[in-house]
Design a protein around this motif. Structure first.
Motif, PDB file in Angstrom:
ATOM      1  N   ALA A   7      34.403  38.791  47.464  1.00 41.05           N
ATOM      2  CA  ALA A   7      34.565  40.062  48.172  1.00 41.05           C
ATOM      3  C   ALA A   7      35.679  39.958  49.208  1.00 41.05           C
ATOM      4  O   ALA A   7      36.484  40.871  49.375  1.00 41.05           O
ATOM      5  CB  ALA A   7      33.250  40.449  48.846  1.00 41.05           C
ATOM      6  N   LEU A   8      35.719  38.805  49.900  1.00 37.82           N
ATOM      7  CA  LEU A   8      36.748  38.601  50.923  1.00 37.82           C
ATOM      8  C   LEU A   8      38.143  38.647  50.316  1.00 37.82           C
ATOM      9  O   LEU A   8      39.044  39.312  50.822  1.00 37.82           O
ATOM     10  CB  LEU A   8      36.530  37.244  51.601  1.00 37.82           C
ATOM     11  N   PHE A   9      38.322  37.980  49.216  1.00 38.42           N
ATOM     12  CA  PHE A   9      39.666  37.848  48.669  1.00 38.42           C
ATOM     13  C   PHE A   9      40.016  38.931  47.667  1.00 38.42           C
ATOM     14  O   PHE A   9      41.134  38.966  47.158  1.00 38.42           O
ATOM     15  CB  PHE A   9      39.876  36.446  48.072  1.00 38.42           C
ATOM     16  N   ALA A  10      39.087  39.857  47.381  1.00 36.80           N
ATOM     17  CA  ALA A  10      39.455  41.004  46.559  1.00 36.80           C
ATOM     18  C   ALA A  10      40.547  41.818  47.221  1.00 36.80           C
ATOM     19  O   ALA A  10      41.331  42.481  46.561  1.00 36.80           O
ATOM     20  CB  ALA A  10      38.224  41.881  46.323  1.00 36.80           C
ATOM     21  N   ALA A  11      40.627  41.770  48.542  1.00 39.15           N
ATOM     22  CA  ALA A  11      41.640  42.557  49.256  1.00 39.15           C
ATOM     23  C   ALA A  11      43.044  42.046  49.027  1.00 39.15           C
ATOM     24  O   ALA A  11      44.015  42.705  49.381  1.00 39.15           O
ATOM     25  CB  ALA A  11      41.332  42.524  50.754  1.00 39.15           C
ATOM     26  N   PHE A  12      43.204  40.875  48.418  1.00 37.23           N
ATOM     27  CA  PHE A  12      44.521  40.267  48.349  1.00 37.23           C
ATOM     28  C   PHE A  12      45.371  40.722  47.172  1.00 37.23           C
ATOM     29  O   PHE A  12      46.420  40.152  46.922  1.00 37.23           O
ATOM     30  CB  PHE A  12      44.399  38.733  48.292  1.00 37.23           C
ATOM     31  N   LEU A  13      44.929  41.713  46.404  1.00 34.05           N
ATOM     32  CA  LEU A  13      45.752  42.206  45.307  1.00 34.05           C
ATOM     33  C   LEU A  13      47.135  42.602  45.789  1.00 34.05           C
ATOM     34  O   LEU A  13      48.135  42.360  45.132  1.00 34.05           O
ATOM     35  CB  LEU A  13      45.060  43.418  44.659  1.00 34.05           C
ATOM     36  N   LEU A  14      47.191  43.230  46.974  1.00 37.64           N
ATOM     37  CA  LEU A  14      48.450  43.766  47.463  1.00 37.64           C
ATOM     38  C   LEU A  14      49.088  42.884  48.523  1.00 37.64           C
ATOM     39  O   LEU A  14      49.961  43.305  49.268  1.00 37.64           O
ATOM     40  CB  LEU A  14      48.228  45.180  48.027  1.00 37.64           C
ATOM     41  N   ILE A  15      48.620  41.661  48.605  1.00 36.19           N
ATOM     42  CA  ILE A  15      49.163  40.761  49.631  1.00 36.19           C
ATOM     43  C   ILE A  15      50.527  40.237  49.196  1.00 36.19           C
ATOM     44  O   ILE A  15      50.716  39.840  48.070  1.00 36.19           O
ATOM     45  CB  ILE A  15      48.193  39.596  49.869  1.00 36.19           C
ATOM     46  N   GLY A  16      51.455  40.186  50.067  1.00 35.48           N
ATOM     47  CA  GLY A  16      52.773  39.586  49.834  1.00 35.48           C
ATOM     48  C   GLY A  16      52.976  38.419  50.753  1.00 35.48           C
ATOM     49  O   GLY A  16      52.066  38.022  51.412  1.00 35.48           O
ATOM     50  N   THR A 153      37.274  42.743  32.789  1.00 35.90           N
ATOM     51  CA  THR A 153      36.967  44.026  33.417  1.00 35.90           C
ATOM     52  C   THR A 153      38.292  44.693  33.741  1.00 35.90           C
ATOM     53  O   THR A 153      39.279  43.999  34.013  1.00 35.90           O
ATOM     54  CB  THR A 153      36.093  43.850  34.675  1.00 35.90           C
ATOM     55  N   PRO A 154      38.369  46.026  33.674  1.00 43.11           N
ATOM     56  CA  PRO A 154      39.664  46.687  33.873  1.00 43.11           C
ATOM     57  C   PRO A 154      40.304  46.334  35.209  1.00 43.11           C
ATOM     58  O   PRO A 154      39.660  46.322  36.256  1.00 43.11           O
ATOM     59  CB  PRO A 154      39.305  48.175  33.808  1.00 43.11           C
ATOM     60  N   GLY A 155      41.570  46.016  35.161  1.00 46.21           N
ATOM     61  CA  GLY A 155      42.334  45.673  36.357  1.00 46.21           C
ATOM     62  C   GLY A 155      43.800  45.912  36.088  1.00 46.21           C
ATOM     63  O   GLY A 155      44.182  46.421  35.033  1.00 46.21           O
ATOM     64  N   GLU A 156      44.633  45.558  37.034  1.00 45.80           N
ATOM     65  CA  GLU A 156      46.073  45.681  36.851  1.00 45.80           C
ATOM     66  C   GLU A 156      46.558  44.617  35.879  1.00 45.80           C
ATOM     67  O   GLU A 156      46.135  43.463  35.944  1.00 45.80           O
ATOM     68  CB  GLU A 156      46.758  45.512  38.205  1.00 45.80           C
ATOM     69  N   HIS A 178      50.520  35.756  38.568  1.00 46.87           N
ATOM     70  CA  HIS A 178      49.768  36.434  39.631  1.00 46.87           C
ATOM     71  C   HIS A 178      48.432  36.836  39.022  1.00 46.87           C
ATOM     72  O   HIS A 178      48.377  37.706  38.147  1.00 46.87           O
ATOM     73  CB  HIS A 178      50.538  37.651  40.124  1.00 46.87           C
ATOM     74  N   ILE A 179      47.370  36.205  39.468  1.00 54.60           N
ATOM     75  CA  ILE A 179      46.042  36.388  38.883  1.00 54.60           C
ATOM     76  C   ILE A 179      45.346  37.602  39.498  1.00 54.60           C
ATOM     77  O   ILE A 179      45.351  37.787  40.711  1.00 54.60           O
ATOM     78  CB  ILE A 179      45.192  35.118  39.085  1.00 54.60           C
ATOM     79  N   ASP A 180      44.724  38.412  38.646  1.00 55.53           N
ATOM     80  CA  ASP A 180      43.963  39.574  39.114  1.00 55.53           C
ATOM     81  C   ASP A 180      42.638  39.110  39.711  1.00 55.53           C
ATOM     82  O   ASP A 180      41.995  38.190  39.191  1.00 55.53           O
ATOM     83  CB  ASP A 180      43.699  40.510  37.931  1.00 55.53           C
ATOM     84  N   TYR A 181      42.226  39.740  40.794  1.00 58.47           N
ATOM     85  CA  TYR A 181      40.998  39.337  41.479  1.00 58.47           C
ATOM     86  C   TYR A 181      39.746  40.003  40.920  1.00 58.47           C
ATOM     87  O   TYR A 181      38.633  39.675  41.334  1.00 58.47           O
ATOM     88  CB  TYR A 181      41.097  39.675  42.974  1.00 58.47           C
ATOM     89  N   SER A 182      39.859  40.957  40.009  1.00 55.93           N
ATOM     90  CA  SER A 182      38.725  41.810  39.614  1.00 55.93           C
ATOM     91  C   SER A 182      37.567  40.988  39.052  1.00 55.93           C
ATOM     92  O   SER A 182      37.757  40.111  38.193  1.00 55.93           O
ATOM     93  CB  SER A 182      39.174  42.842  38.587  1.00 55.93           C
ATOM     94  N   TYR A 183      36.391  41.316  39.501  1.00 60.29           N
ATOM     95  CA  TYR A 183      35.173  40.560  39.186  1.00 60.29           C
ATOM     96  C   TYR A 183      34.014  41.545  39.232  1.00 60.29           C
ATOM     97  O   TYR A 183      33.835  42.254  40.225  1.00 60.29           O
ATOM     98  CB  TYR A 183      35.006  39.468  40.228  1.00 60.29           C
TER      99      TYR A 183
END
Length: 332
Positions: A7-16, A153-156, A178-183
């Motif tokens: 849950a914490l690292f799901a936010a990192f999809l858009l991290i640069g 599961t659907p993701g980018e 770049h790995i998708d975080y979706s879980y």
């Protein structure tokens, strides 16, 4: 705890990532551009679509990236979350500049278009790029491969971009991802039946590990870098590491900094550990609640030794990852 970390690292999809010319390390190792071994590497999530343009200027952004590459005298640079216009801006600046190191490059698209890339030009494709120090032809474009990674599961859409490149006179297989975080966990109506887990990081990292193991088994030294959206000790990372309970063929650039050895499985007496300095943290990444390493530079264990790594300090307005620098010496 595992669920909480996801849950914490799901936010990192858009991290640069954040770059500053001559920037110091965030906490521990002081990178030594003169005495650390060669070749040298950079991995950087540039947050091209989601983040505002640095100082509102394409030139200012480009100059920060180029200064970081030159300051580290990088041989290979892996960039993620990169808009097509960012790639062409860097490519055209670096492939034939009159002074300084030239760089050859290769690009791979993960998305055919995203609105956040419009600020970089009319072509709004979005993806990954690899830069290798040298004149055009340093990267063998005939070996370029783009593999789309599986989604449970659907993701980018996510890819693994690879190509052979000449690095300090040796041919390596350079790979960027770049790995998708979706879980997603789906409970069964019957409480006696375990839930169904759709885990994109697990599936995608395993695919990346399988492909790069194939390159390594074929005799190529492999450099694999990128944003993995997972912590080093996460079980999903095991297919990559050649130690620490892993089943892979890699060591990681920042695995021997004892300032980040924590837990009974990472004693201070050890030489290496699935660990490393944070590449995302609250001061740089507003969505992060605590520091964590989610960016990596992996080097095939057979070919490289004396690995070194450092997470650079955060430069406000540039991105929301830290730049990751790495170095290694040739083993064979």
């Amino acid at each position: 705890m595992r669920t909480a970390l996801r849950a914490l690292f799901a936010a990192f999809l858009l991290i640069g990532l954040v770059i500053a010319s001559g920037s110091g390390p965030a906490q521990a190792d002081t990178p030594d551009a003169q005495n650390w071994p060669r070749p040298r590497f950079i991995s950087y999530n540039v947050c091209g679509a989601a983040c505002a343009m640095y100082e509102g200027s394409k030139d200012a952004w480009r100059n920060k990236i180029v200064n970081a590459m030159d300051g580290w005298d990088a041989d290979l640079v892996m960039l993620q979350e990169m808009c097509y216009g960012q790639w062409t801006l860097l490519r055209d600046s670096l492939e034939d500049r009159p002074a300084g190191n030239k760089y050859d490059s290769v690009w791979g698209a993960t998305l055919p278009s995203t609105s956040g890339c419009a600020k970089w030009g009319d072509d709004t494709r979005y993806g990954l790029a690899i830069f290798a120090k040298g004149a055009p032809g340093t990267i063998n474009n005939g070996t370029r491969s783009v593999n789309f990674l599986p989604e449970e599961t659907p993701g980018e859409d996510r890819i693994l971009l690879c190509a052979r490149a000449t690095v300090t006179g040796r041919t390596v297989r350079a790979c960027n991802t770049h790995i998708d975080y979706s879980y997603k966990v789906i409970a069964d109506p019957d409480p006696k039946v375990p839930p169904t887990i759709h885990n994109n990081p697990r599936a995608q990292i395993q695919k990346v590990a399988d492909i790069t193991r194939g390159f390594a088994n074929g005799g190529d030294p492999v450099v694999l870098a990128g944003d993995f959206n997972q912590l080093p000790k996460d079980v999903d990372m095991a297919p990559l590491y050649a130690h620490g309970g892993g089943t892979g063929v890699f060591q990681e650039a920042d695995e021997n900094d004892k300032d980040y050895f924590t837990g009974a499985d990472c004693p201070q007496s050890g030489d290496r550990c699935r660990s490393g300095e944070a590449t995302a943290e609250p001061g740089c990444s507003p969505k992060a609640s605590e520091p964590g390493k989610i960016d990596y530079i992996f080097l095939s264990y057979y070919w490289f030794t004396t690995v070194r790594g450092d997470s650079a300090a955060c430069t406000p307005g540039m991105s929301d990852h830290h730049l990751l620098r790495g170095a290694a010496a040739w083993e064979h």
